[in-house]
Design a protein around this motif. Structure first.
Motif, mmCIF file in Angstrom:
data_model
loop_
_atom_site.group_PDB
_atom_site.id
_atom_site.type_symbol
_atom_site.label_atom_id
_atom_site.label_comp_id
_atom_site.label_asym_id
_atom_site.label_seq_id
_atom_site.Cartn_x
_atom_site.Cartn_y
_atom_site.Cartn_z
ATOM 1 N N GLU A 74 -12.229 -13.211 6.175
ATOM 2 C CA GLU A 74 -13.061 -12.774 7.298
ATOM 3 C C GLU A 74 -13.510 -11.328 7.077
ATOM 4 O OE1 GLU A 74 -14.307 -14.335 9.880
ATOM 5 O OE2 GLU A 74 -15.114 -12.555 10.879
ATOM 6 N N LYS A 75 -12.594 -10.502 6.606
ATOM 7 C CA LYS A 75 -12.907 -9.074 6.468
ATOM 8 C C LYS A 75 -13.766 -8.792 5.238
ATOM 9 C CE LYS A 75 -10.328 -7.937 9.986
ATOM 10 N NZ LYS A 75 -10.942 -7.549 11.247
ATOM 11 N N GLY A 76 -13.699 -9.660 4.236
ATOM 12 C CA GLY A 76 -14.548 -9.507 3.050
ATOM 13 C C GLY A 76 -14.333 -8.216 2.281
ATOM 14 N N ARG A 77 -13.119 -7.715 2.289
ATOM 15 C CA ARG A 77 -12.844 -6.469 1.556
ATOM 16 C C ARG A 77 -12.622 -6.734 0.069
ATOM 17 N NH1 ARG A 77 -13.717 -1.720 4.392
ATOM 18 N NH2 ARG A 77 -13.645 -2.301 6.583
ATOM 19 N N LYS A 78 -12.899 -5.711 -0.733
ATOM 20 C CA LYS A 78 -12.749 -5.899 -2.188
ATOM 21 C C LYS A 78 -11.319 -5.620 -2.631
ATOM 22 C CE LYS A 78 -17.488 -4.826 -3.357
ATOM 23 N NZ LYS A 78 -17.779 -4.233 -2.014
ATOM 24 N N VAL A 79 -10.495 -6.637 -2.540
ATOM 25 C CA VAL A 79 -9.125 -6.524 -3.028
ATOM 26 C C VAL A 79 -8.865 -7.741 -3.910
ATOM 27 C CG1 VAL A 79 -8.277 -5.231 -1.026
ATOM 28 C CG2 VAL A 79 -8.186 -7.728 -0.997
ATOM 29 N N ILE A 80 -7.811 -7.670 -4.692
ATOM 30 C CA ILE A 80 -7.516 -8.766 -5.632
ATOM 31 C C ILE A 80 -6.331 -9.569 -5.108
ATOM 32 C CG2 ILE A 80 -6.831 -9.278 -8.015
ATOM 33 C CD1 ILE A 80 -7.923 -6.297 -8.558
ATOM 34 N N THR A 81 -6.506 -10.893 -5.023
ATOM 35 C CA THR A 81 -5.376 -11.741 -4.617
ATOM 36 C C THR A 81 -4.502 -11.968 -5.843
ATOM 37 O OG1 THR A 81 -6.677 -12.805 -2.905
ATOM 38 C CG2 THR A 81 -4.737 -14.000 -3.669
ATOM 39 N N VAL A 82 -3.236 -11.550 -5.761
ATOM 40 C CA VAL A 82 -2.377 -11.659 -6.937
ATOM 41 C C VAL A 82 -1.366 -12.805 -6.844
ATOM 42 C CG1 VAL A 82 -2.618 -9.293 -7.760
ATOM 43 C CG2 VAL A 82 -0.838 -9.817 -6.097
ATOM 44 N N VAL A 180 -1.005 -14.370 1.452
ATOM 45 C CA VAL A 180 -1.154 -14.021 0.033
ATOM 46 C C VAL A 180 -0.790 -12.555 -0.168
ATOM 47 C CG1 VAL A 180 -2.934 -15.736 -0.546
ATOM 48 C CG2 VAL A 180 -3.637 -13.513 0.367
ATOM 49 N N MET A 181 -0.483 -12.227 -1.430
ATOM 50 C CA MET A 181 -0.297 -10.822 -1.765
ATOM 51 C C MET A 181 -1.593 -10.329 -2.389
ATOM 52 S SD MET A 181 2.643 -8.922 -3.900
ATOM 53 C CE MET A 181 3.714 -8.913 -2.480
ATOM 54 N N VAL A 182 -2.081 -9.199 -1.888
ATOM 55 C CA VAL A 182 -3.310 -8.632 -2.434
ATOM 56 C C VAL A 182 -3.010 -7.258 -3.023
ATOM 57 C CG1 VAL A 182 -4.874 -9.846 -0.862
ATOM 58 C CG2 VAL A 182 -3.929 -7.633 -0.169
ATOM 59 N N ALA A 183 -3.870 -6.840 -3.944
ATOM 60 C CA ALA A 183 -3.702 -5.524 -4.561
ATOM 61 C C ALA A 183 -5.041 -4.810 -4.580
ATOM 62 C CB ALA A 183 -3.165 -5.667 -5.980
ATOM 63 N N LYS A 184 -4.993 -3.487 -4.553
ATOM 64 C CA LYS A 184 -6.247 -2.720 -4.669
ATOM 65 C C LYS A 184 -6.713 -2.811 -6.127
ATOM 66 C CE LYS A 184 -4.365 1.778 -5.854
ATOM 67 N NZ LYS A 184 -3.919 3.082 -5.446
ATOM 68 N N PRO A 185 -8.010 -2.766 -6.345
ATOM 69 C CA PRO A 185 -8.468 -2.760 -7.734
ATOM 70 C C PRO A 185 -8.071 -1.431 -8.382
ATOM 71 C CG PRO A 185 -10.275 -3.187 -6.180
ATOM 72 C CD PRO A 185 -9.116 -2.712 -5.374
ATOM 73 N N GLY A 186 -7.788 -1.466 -9.669
ATOM 74 C CA GLY A 186 -7.516 -0.221 -10.395
ATOM 75 C C GLY A 186 -6.162 0.386 -10.136
ATOM 76 N N LEU A 187 -5.114 -0.425 -10.114
ATOM 77 C CA LEU A 187 -3.761 0.131 -10.038
ATOM 78 C C LEU A 187 -3.507 0.941 -11.315
ATOM 79 C CD1 LEU A 187 -1.626 -2.937 -8.843
ATOM 80 C CD2 LEU A 187 -2.273 -0.936 -7.478
ATOM 81 N N THR A 188 -2.732 2.000 -11.207
ATOM 82 C CA THR A 188 -2.367 2.750 -12.416
ATOM 83 C C THR A 188 -1.384 1.900 -13.224
ATOM 84 O OG1 THR A 188 -0.428 3.746 -11.406
ATOM 85 C CG2 THR A 188 -2.514 4.927 -11.112
ATOM 86 N N PRO A 189 -1.219 2.193 -14.518
ATOM 87 C CA PRO A 189 -0.251 1.418 -15.305
ATOM 88 C C PRO A 189 1.149 1.448 -14.690
ATOM 89 C CG PRO A 189 -1.629 2.734 -16.749
ATOM 90 C CD PRO A 189 -1.975 3.148 -15.341
ATOM 91 N N ALA A 190 1.541 2.571 -14.117
ATOM 92 C CA ALA A 190 2.880 2.663 -13.509
ATOM 93 C C ALA A 190 2.973 1.745 -12.287
ATOM 94 C CB ALA A 190 3.165 4.105 -13.113
ATOM 95 N N GLN A 191 1.916 1.730 -11.471
ATOM 96 C CA GLN A 191 1.918 0.859 -10.284
ATOM 97 C C GLN A 191 1.898 -0.611 -10.705
ATOM 98 O OE1 GLN A 191 -1.636 2.478 -8.532
ATOM 99 N NE2 GLN A 191 -0.496 3.731 -7.065
#
Ligand code: PRT
Ligand code: ZN
Length: 283
Positions: A74-82, A180-191
């Motif tokens: 519904e919100k249409g945000r740019k996140v990644i479903t992991v 679902v679990m979502v993540a922001k695009p562009g996590l750092t390698p450590a994250q």
């Protein structure tokens, strides 16, 4: 440190916190707090309204989040479903009064539909080339037809009890949803590496929930037949019993094939069948 957004209270709260605990992540004093930091895993938890979670993750206020697909789409945000998490299951459905002689989505042409999911409903209607007016309301959608506010509703359904109690019937499914679990695009390698650790644990917990550990006694002359029925992770473990001529057989069975195999095991001569839950499963 990875920051995760979970629902503060509501239908996803218990299962979200439970999942993290089953992953061995210590979360103390979570009740009535807005944030907490785990003492044994590099995770900081933010407790938020579910509607805000996609935005917070997209904006990077949190790195990951747990949210229903219904809210996410519904919100249409740019996140990644992991990862799909298997709880919070429901469907976004169209429902009409019981007396409405509904034959298909085209019957909603020119009608008024009350919903808290205007974007999803709008796109469903336009995919089906139906023109209808959407009335966005934020709660108690199911009462809208009864008070003359709309001709139909599009609302979340799980058991269907709420629709039934309000004299409505479910006629079309717009979306099947789960948490679902979502993540922001562009996590750092450590994250990303913390997220990978977390996902590894989540998958082990999910897999274990779908699987049972089975122990049984088998007469040695039936062993081959019994082993053929058991899939096991590689092959079953077979140990001799104190009583000669008998063995103890240990294996794992998945939930979907469970009853069928148990029947066949009994028929093949298995006795004393024990079925035990598995806490984690790492393969
Ligand atoms: O306060 P906050 O904004 O965080 O929470 P909320 O009130 O917006 O959401 P909440 O806690 O009610 O639901 C959170 C999420 O749970 C939803 O976004 C869905 O992903 C999921 N979920 C699963 C459900 C249901 N099942 C569900 N049955 N959310 C709502 N319902 C409601 C539905 O709206 C209807 O009123 O339950 C009623 C229907 O249930 P049945 O069993 O009678 O069909
Ligand atoms: Zn909400």
């Amino acid at each position: 440190m990875l920051r995760i957004a979970v629902q503060k209270s509501g239908r996803l709260y218990e299962d979200s916190v439970q999942l993290l605990k089953e992953c061995g992540i210590d979360l103390r004093n979570v009740k009535d707090r807005l944030r907490t930091v785990s003492e044994n895993f590099p995770l900081e938890v933010f407790f938020l309204r579910d509607d805000d979670i996609p935005e917070y993750v997209e904006d990077g206020v949190a790195d990951i989040g747990i949210v229903g697909q219904n809210v996410l789409l519904e919100k249409g945000r740019k996140v990644i479903t992991v990862e799909s998490l298997g709880f919070g299951k429901c469907r976004l459905s169209i429902a009409v009064p019981k007396t409405f002689d509904y034959t298909g989505i085209k019957d909603l042409e020119g009608k008024r539909i009350a919903t808290s999911y205007p974007a999803l409903v709008k796109s469903y209607l336009s995919d089906n080339q139906v023109n209808a007016s959407i009335h966005e309301i934020s709660g108690s959608v199911e009462i809208a037809p009864g008070i003359g506010l709309s001709d139909a509703v599009a609302d979340l359904v799980s058991s269907g009890g709420t629709l039934f109690m309000n004299g409505l019937k479910e006629v079309d499914i717009i979306l099947e949803s789960q948490a679902v679990m979502v993540a922001k695009p562009g996590l750092t390698p450590a994250q990303q590496s913390i997220l990978d650790k977390l996902l590894f644990r989540i998958r082990a917990v999910k897999k274990a929930k779908k699987t049972k550990y089975v122990l049984l006694n088998a007469p040695n002359d039936q062993l081959e037949k019994i082993i053929a029925i058991l899939p096991g992770m590689r092959s079953p473990t077979v140990l001799p019993l104190a009583q000669s001529g008998w063995s103890s057989v240990h294996s794992v069975l998945s939930e979907d094939e469970f009853w069928d195999r148990i029947e066949r095991l009994k028929d093949a001569g298995a006795e004393g069948i024990l079925v035990v839950p598995i806490e984690k499963m790492i393969i």
